[in-house]
Design a protein around this motif. Structure first.
Motif, PDB file in Angstrom:
ATOM      1  N   ARG A  38       0.842  -1.207   0.000  1.00 19.33           N
ATOM      2  CA  ARG A  38       0.000   0.000   0.000  1.00 19.33           C
ATOM      3  C   ARG A  38       0.874   1.253   0.000  1.00 19.33           C
ATOM      4  NH1 ARG A  38      -2.355   3.984   2.794  1.00 19.33           N
ATOM      5  NH2 ARG A  38      -0.662   3.796   4.306  1.00 19.33           N
ATOM      6  N   LEU A  39       1.951   1.235   0.808  1.00 18.45           N
ATOM      7  CA  LEU A  39       2.857   2.374   0.894  1.00 18.45           C
ATOM      8  C   LEU A  39       3.560   2.610  -0.449  1.00 18.45           C
ATOM      9  CD1 LEU A  39       4.239   4.448   2.842  1.00 18.45           C
ATOM     10  CD2 LEU A  39       5.959   2.694   3.282  1.00 18.45           C
ATOM     11  N   LEU A  40       4.009   1.547  -1.070  1.00 19.89           N
ATOM     12  CA  LEU A  40       4.679   1.670  -2.375  1.00 19.89           C
ATOM     13  C   LEU A  40       3.728   2.191  -3.433  1.00 19.89           C
ATOM     14  CD1 LEU A  40       6.720  -1.656  -2.253  1.00 19.89           C
ATOM     15  CD2 LEU A  40       7.697   0.655  -2.309  1.00 19.89           C
ATOM     16  N   LEU A  41       2.498   1.748  -3.394  1.00 19.02           N
ATOM     17  CA  LEU A  41       1.504   2.194  -4.367  1.00 19.02           C
ATOM     18  C   LEU A  41       1.256   3.688  -4.235  1.00 19.02           C
ATOM     19  CD1 LEU A  41      -0.173   0.843  -6.593  1.00 19.02           C
ATOM     20  CD2 LEU A  41      -2.041   0.628  -4.947  1.00 19.02           C
ATOM     21  N   LEU A  42       1.191   4.188  -2.998  1.00 19.34           N
ATOM     22  CA  LEU A  42       0.985   5.625  -2.778  1.00 19.34           C
ATOM     23  C   LEU A  42       2.159   6.440  -3.321  1.00 19.34           C
ATOM     24  CD1 LEU A  42      -0.559   5.782   0.810  1.00 19.34           C
ATOM     25  CD2 LEU A  42      -1.615   6.594  -1.303  1.00 19.34           C
ATOM     26  N   GLN A  43       3.344   5.831  -3.358  1.00 18.30           N
ATOM     27  CA  GLN A  43       4.520   6.539  -3.874  1.00 18.30           C
ATOM     28  C   GLN A  43       4.657   6.412  -5.390  1.00 18.30           C
ATOM     29  OE1 GLN A  43       8.184   6.040  -1.207  1.00 18.30           O
ATOM     30  NE2 GLN A  43       6.842   4.402  -0.495  1.00 18.30           N
ATOM     31  N   GLY A  44       3.750   5.656  -6.016  1.00 17.00           N
ATOM     32  CA  GLY A  44       3.813   5.495  -7.461  1.00 17.00           C
ATOM     33  C   GLY A  44       4.677   4.358  -7.934  1.00 17.00           C
ATOM     34  N   HIS A  45       5.093   3.464  -7.020  1.00 17.27           N
ATOM     35  CA  HIS A  45       5.944   2.330  -7.393  1.00 17.27           C
ATOM     36  C   HIS A  45       5.066   1.100  -7.631  1.00 17.27           C
ATOM     37  CE1 HIS A  45       9.070   5.024  -6.319  1.00 17.27           C
ATOM     38  NE2 HIS A  45       9.005   4.837  -5.008  1.00 17.27           N
ATOM     39  N   GLY A  46       4.360   1.088  -8.753  1.00 19.87           N
ATOM     40  CA  GLY A  46       3.392   0.029  -9.031  1.00 19.87           C
ATOM     41  C   GLY A  46       4.008  -1.346  -9.121  1.00 19.87           C
ATOM     42  N   ALA A  47       5.139  -1.464  -9.816  1.00 21.79           N
ATOM     43  CA  ALA A  47       5.769  -2.779  -9.992  1.00 21.79           C
ATOM     44  C   ALA A  47       6.247  -3.340  -8.655  1.00 21.79           C
ATOM     45  CB  ALA A  47       6.935  -2.661 -10.965  1.00 21.79           C
ATOM     46  N   ALA A  48       6.868  -2.477  -7.840  1.00 20.07           N
ATOM     47  CA  ALA A  48       7.342  -2.923  -6.528  1.00 20.07           C
ATOM     48  C   ALA A  48       6.170  -3.312  -5.632  1.00 20.07           C
ATOM     49  CB  ALA A  48       8.167  -1.814  -5.865  1.00 20.07           C
ATOM     50  N   ALA A  49       5.074  -2.558  -5.718  1.00 23.09           N
ATOM     51  CA  ALA A  49       3.883  -2.888  -4.923  1.00 23.09           C
ATOM     52  C   ALA A  49       3.325  -4.241  -5.337  1.00 23.09           C
ATOM     53  CB  ALA A  49       2.828  -1.799  -5.093  1.00 23.09           C
ATOM     54  N   HIS A  50       3.318  -4.517  -6.634  1.00 22.37           N
ATOM     55  CA  HIS A  50       2.820  -5.808  -7.132  1.00 22.37           C
ATOM     56  C   HIS A  50       3.686  -6.959  -6.615  1.00 22.37           C
ATOM     57  CE1 HIS A  50       2.135  -9.071 -10.082  1.00 22.37           C
ATOM     58  NE2 HIS A  50       0.880  -8.597 -10.081  1.00 22.37           N
ATOM     59  N   ASP A  51       5.003  -6.767  -6.633  1.00 30.51           N
ATOM     60  CA  ASP A  51       5.909  -7.799  -6.119  1.00 30.51           C
ATOM     61  C   ASP A  51       5.633  -8.081  -4.640  1.00 30.51           C
ATOM     62  OD1 ASP A  51       7.081  -7.954  -8.579  1.00 30.51           O
ATOM     63  OD2 ASP A  51       8.819  -6.714  -8.064  1.00 30.51           O
ATOM     64  N   GLU A  52       5.392  -7.019  -3.885  1.00 30.95           N
ATOM     65  CA  GLU A  52       5.144  -7.187  -2.451  1.00 30.95           C
ATOM     66  C   GLU A  52       3.825  -7.921  -2.217  1.00 30.95           C
ATOM     67  OE1 GLU A  52       7.152  -6.856   1.009  1.00 30.95           O
ATOM     68  OE2 GLU A  52       7.792  -5.934  -0.885  1.00 30.95           O
ATOM     69  N   LEU A  53       2.827  -7.633  -3.046  1.00 35.91           N
ATOM     70  CA  LEU A  53       1.550  -8.349  -2.937  1.00 35.91           C
ATOM     71  C   LEU A  53       1.734  -9.839  -3.219  1.00 35.91           C
ATOM     72  CD1 LEU A  53      -1.065  -5.982  -4.648  1.00 35.91           C
ATOM     73  CD2 LEU A  53      -0.886  -6.554  -2.228  1.00 35.91           C
ATOM     74  N   MET A  54       2.543 -10.151  -4.199  1.00 39.07           N
ATOM     75  CA  MET A  54       2.778 -11.559  -4.512  1.00 39.07           C
ATOM     76  C   MET A  54       3.456 -12.267  -3.335  1.00 39.07           C
ATOM     77  SD  MET A  54       1.405 -12.100  -7.397  1.00 39.07           S
ATOM     78  CE  MET A  54       0.179 -10.931  -6.750  1.00 39.07           C
ATOM     79  N   ARG A  55       4.366 -11.576  -2.675  1.00 40.69           N
ATOM     80  CA  ARG A  55       5.058 -12.163  -1.517  1.00 40.69           C
ATOM     81  C   ARG A  55       4.107 -12.359  -0.343  1.00 40.69           C
ATOM     82  NH1 ARG A  55       9.170  -8.591   0.538  1.00 40.69           N
ATOM     83  NH2 ARG A  55       9.908 -10.390   1.724  1.00 40.69           N
ATOM     84  N   ALA A  56       3.063 -11.523  -0.255  1.00 43.88           N
ATOM     85  CA  ALA A  56       2.105 -11.617   0.857  1.00 43.88           C
ATOM     86  C   ALA A  56       1.008 -12.635   0.585  1.00 43.88           C
ATOM     87  CB  ALA A  56       1.476 -10.246   1.111  1.00 43.88           C
TER      88      ALA A  56
END
Length: 903
Positions: free
Chosen positions: A665-683
């Motif tokens: 969620r924090l990465l998404l707010l910063q505009g880091h969509g790809a990193a946010a997606h990776d973190e979701l996959m890990r969760a």
């Protein structure tokens, strides 16, 4: 040092009797105020009180190291900026010679321009001050060195005849005999005491930030500030010691009055100055938490303790009054630490005897807590166990778990095994202080399940399901708890009531709110006068309210719960961690960020130590979000890293997944969509999230995998495909009366409609969603979705304000929301999309803030330059960091230069 007393005092020889020499080299140093230091903390409030207080005589009185002199120096600088003539005079013991004092006073008044030094036949200094028409300020520092009646009489005369525009500012460690009561009644006295001089937590943070010597976490700074009690010298000494320490956490844990730097300071500045009778009294009474004449007399039978305490209070010797009808004091905690260490060194044979004398006195006064404390510290364990046998059940009912835990961890295990009833109370205390795993181990070793004593079996039956639930084993807890319920009542009211409350919480998590409510009602009838069970009951009912969206009612219940086990405190920081984290969550939801941050300083460490999964997730997520709100992306990430570490360390996969979800969620707010997606996959742990779907866990009421995926799809994927999934989720949440979840889903649906280009429908959806949010006062649920939601709120406000059926409550709510969002970009302000795929363009105002950042302006200087508040500047900086993907001011400037946004 941020604020301190001068370490060197001038000791000029007294003048010959009958002479009044003018200032020479010896006197010249007396007129030099201490120079400001680089790490000075500017304290405008104190300077304002000194410069503009109601009285023309200002008394700044506190023990050594509380920053009297620095406060006076800052006030003097302010007066001089305002064009007021000032003069500084540092006094010493030689000034008890009236002739010498008058010489110095003549020179001081001459420096104010009120007396001609060559005019020996004209007015004297006292007359010149009384007749002055121009504004002036005379500063007299270290006034405690003066005791001669003639000198005091001169100063009293000056104070009583100050002209309307004159001020006399006195700095002293003790209360000067200047007829202050009369001046106080006449409104001619302003008093600045140690309480006003203490550093606040914010002052301490500013000081450590300015020194840039050692970075402390919010928790470490909070605990260090608590230990120092705002004593500035202690914080200064701690900061110097930290420069030499490799481990900040270990240093803060060990820091006390026995720390070498603090001990040396106290030895030189305080104890060495005391006459032998007072020194002996200080050492012998250092073992007491509170001091009044009676208990001090039990330790000092041949001393007039009442008079001595009054004298120490008047001398301001690190003695703090305790509120109450009786005259009672306590020593500053670091001073007490130092005195106790000194007593151990000088008179080790007396320590145990003094403790036992104190224990006997408190027992005779029917005050079991200090009686038990002193019995344990005096080594009389059998007597301590007798006192515990008589009182521990009452303390358990009151919810005094940390007190009980402290005692039980201090007593020898062999003594505790002789008292099976106390063993069970020790398990309860461990459960709520050191965590359910240790408590379960103690329960298993106690053998209480198979005991012949029904009282002990009832304790075990009440404990086991609660401990399992606290370990995130809710299914086992439900099955075992139902078996225990069939055996009620047992006659053990505390255990029975706790079992009913625990099962209410467990059934609520299992999605059975009706049964949970029935169990809560039964617990309320059973709990009697147990304040602990009142806390537990109100907390669980508050959770039911929150699940169903009733924020206002949940807030009231959590407030009652957090204050239930202690006397009500304005900041609600004395409660149990169980209720404290829940209460903090609703304070945060109301957008009371500073108060929530303060509460987290208290409750996050407790939640971390106890190890409850939902409490750890909620508290660390709030810590991360508050850091992000304040523009500190690094601190926001650090809080989530700590949460993930704790989850791995304690083998709690739900905690680990929650940390990754919040990081996405924090990465998404910063505009880091790809990193946010990776973190979701890990969760994405299918077993874990499938289990969550069948439970109602507060930490995942509005933050769960399916919702996180929808949020990412709306922002970075195909928003249109998320609409039918959102509709299904909203229908499911509404049918289950999970209105808080439905609210967040409604916000995401409005954002999805906006992303698909259907702005009118998006605004309509936003309006219907905000109707419920307004009724219950939700703020952060809306604000935390970011600026894109803010722009939809802005559009809905325009529609609402232009309508005929304008609702004033909604209008006020929308205004508060938009103020909290801060500056939002409009179509006219956009300066074009940024390279690198940033979600939002920078506005012209944000570009201007970047330019000022490049030029080195501070936040307050930018606010003054732009004619906005400091909070608006912080909002701009936070938005800039988010849009540029920066983690700090320096990084934001570097990225902006690379993108060609600033030169």
């Amino acid at each position: 040092m941020p604020s301190s007393e001068p370490s060197q005092r001038p000791h000029s020889p007294p003048a010959s009797p009958g002479t009044r020499p003018r200032s020479g080299v010896a006197l010249e140093t007396k007129f030099h105020a201490p120079a400001p230091v680089a790490s000075l903390v500017v304290r405008e409030g104190l300077a304002d009180a000194i410069c503009n207080g109601v009285g023309q005589l200002v008394l700044v009185r506190a023990p050594a190291g509380f920053g009297k002199t620095t406060a006076m120096v800052q006030a003097r600088e302010r007066l001089e900026r305002e064009g007021v003539a000032t003069v500084w005079l540092t006094l010493d013991r030689a000034d008890n010679d009236a002739s010498r004092f008058l010489s110095a006073l003549d020179e001081a008044v001459a420096r104010l321009g009120l007396l001609d030094p060559q005019d020996t036949g004209g007015r004297d200094a006292v007359q010149a001050l009384a007749q002055a028409e121009a504004p002036f300020a005379l500063f007299l520092d270290e006034f405690e060195t003066v005791h001669e009646a003639a000198v005091l009489g001169l100063v009293r005369e000056i104070a009583e005849h100050l002209p309307r525009r004159g001020r006399l500012i006195i700095g002293s460690r003790s209360l000067p005999p200047l007829g202050l009561a009369r001046l106080r009644v006449r409104g001619q006295l302003t008093e600045i005491d140690a309480e006003r001089l203490r550093f606040t937590l914010a002052d301490a943070a500013t000081y450590f930030n300015q020194r840039r010597a050692h970075v402390l976490s919010a928790d470490q700074l909070f605990r260090l500030h608590q230990k120092a009690e705002g004593w500035i010298a202690a914080l200064w000494l701690a900061s110097m010691a930290l420069d030499r320490s490799g481990d900040a956490a270990d240093f803060v844990e060990r820091f006390s009055g026995s720390d070498r730097a603090v001990a040396d300071y106290l030895a030189e500045e305080v104890l060495a100055r005391q006459p032998p009778p007072i020194r002996q009294f200080l050492l012998r009474t250092s073992l007491l938490r509170q001091l009044d004449a009676s208990v001090c007399a039990a330790l000092n039978p041949w001393t007039d303790c009442a008079s001595l305490l009054e004298q120490l209070d008047a001398d301001h010797l690190f003695l703090t009054p305790v509120a109450g009808e009786q005259r009672t004091w306590r020593y500053h905690s670091l001073f007490a630490d130092y005195l106790r260490a000194q007593l151990e060194r000088e008179r080790p044979d007396e320590v145990a005897r003094l403790h036992l004398a104190a224990s006997g006195w408190y027992e005779s006064q029917d005050r079991p807590v200090p009686a038990i404390d002193h019995a344990i510290e005096g080594g009389d364990f059998p007597h301590a166990m007798e006192l515990l046998d008589a009182n521990a059940e009452d303390f358990l009912e009151q919810g005094r778990m940390r007190l009980l835990s402290r005692w039980f961890t201090t007593l020898p295990p062999a003594q505790l095994r002789l008292h099976p009833g106390l063993q069970m109370i020790a398990v309860w205390a461990a459960c709520f202080t050191r965590g359910p795993w240790e408590a379960m181990d103690l329960l298993e070793r106690s053998g209480a399940d198979a005991s012949d004593d029904p009282h002990l079996r009832a304790h075990a039956a009440g404990l086991r399901p609660m401990l399992l639930a606290m370990q995130d084993r809710n299914e086992e807890a439900l099955a075992i708890g139902r078996e225990s319920l069939r055996r009620l009542p047992t006659g053990n009211h505390f255990a029975d009531s706790t079992l009913l409350n625990a099962m209410a919480h467990i059934t609520a998590v299992a999605g059975q709110p009706r049964e949970a409510q029935q169990l809560l009602d039964a617990a309320r009838r059973e709990q009697g006068g147990s304040t602990f069970n009142r806390m537990y009951n109100e907390s669980t009912e508050g959770l039911l309210d929150l699940q169903q969206g009733r924020l206002r009612q949940a807030t009231a219940r959590f407030r009652l719960a957090v204050d239930a086990t202690h006397a009500v405190n304005y900041h609600h920081t004395h409660g149990n961690a169980w209720a404290g984290v829940f209460y903090t969550s609703v304070v945060y939801e109301a957008n009371q960020i500073a108060q929530a941050d303060h509460l987290l300083n208290v409750y996050l460490p407790l939640a971390r130590d106890v190890g409850l999964p939902d409490h750890m997730i909620l508290s660390h997520a709030m810590r991360s979000r508050i850091a992000f709100i304040n523009g500190d992306v690094d601190a926001a990430s650090l809080a989530l890293t700590e949460l993930e570490y704790l989850g791995n360390q304690r083998k709690l996969p739900r905690v680990v997944a929650a940390a990754k979800l919040e990081r996405a969620r924090l990465l998404l707010l910063q505009g880091h969509g790809a990193a946010a997606h990776d973190e979701l996959m890990r969760a994405d742990d299918p077993t874990l999230w499938d289990r969550e779907q069948h439970q109602r866990l507060l930490a995942h009421d509005i933050e769960y995998m399916a919702l996180a995926r929808l949020r990412w799809d709306i922002v970075c994927g195909d928003a249109g495909t998320s609409l039918p999934l959102l509709d299904a989720q909203i229908k499911q949440a509404t049918a289950a009366a999970r209105h808080r979840r439905a609210l967040v889903l409604g916000l995401l649906r409005a954002l999805a409609l906006q992303r698909t280009g259907d702005t009118p429908s998006a605004v309509t959806q936003m309006g219907s969603t905000l109707q419920f949010a307004c009724q219950e006062g939700y703020m952060r649920l809306v604000l935390d979705e970011g600026p894109a939601i803010g722009m939809l709120v802005q559009r809905y406000q325009t529609l609402h304000d232009s309508g005929q059926a304008r609702d004033p409550l909604m209008g006020d709510y929308l205004q508060r929301l938009l103020q909290a969002f801060g500056p939002l970009p409009s179509d006219a302000e956009a300066v074009g999309e940024l390279p690198g795929g940033a979600l939002e363009p920078l506005t012209r105002k944000e570009i201007r803030v970047l330019q000022l950042l490049v030029e080195g302006y501070s936040n307050s200087a930018m606010a003054e330059k732009l004619y906005v508040s400091d909070s608006t500047v912080r909002t701009h900086l936070r938005n800039i960091n988010m849009k540029l993907g920066a983690h700090s001011r320096t990084q934001a400037v570097a990225i902006a230069r690379r993108l060609g946004l600033v030169a």
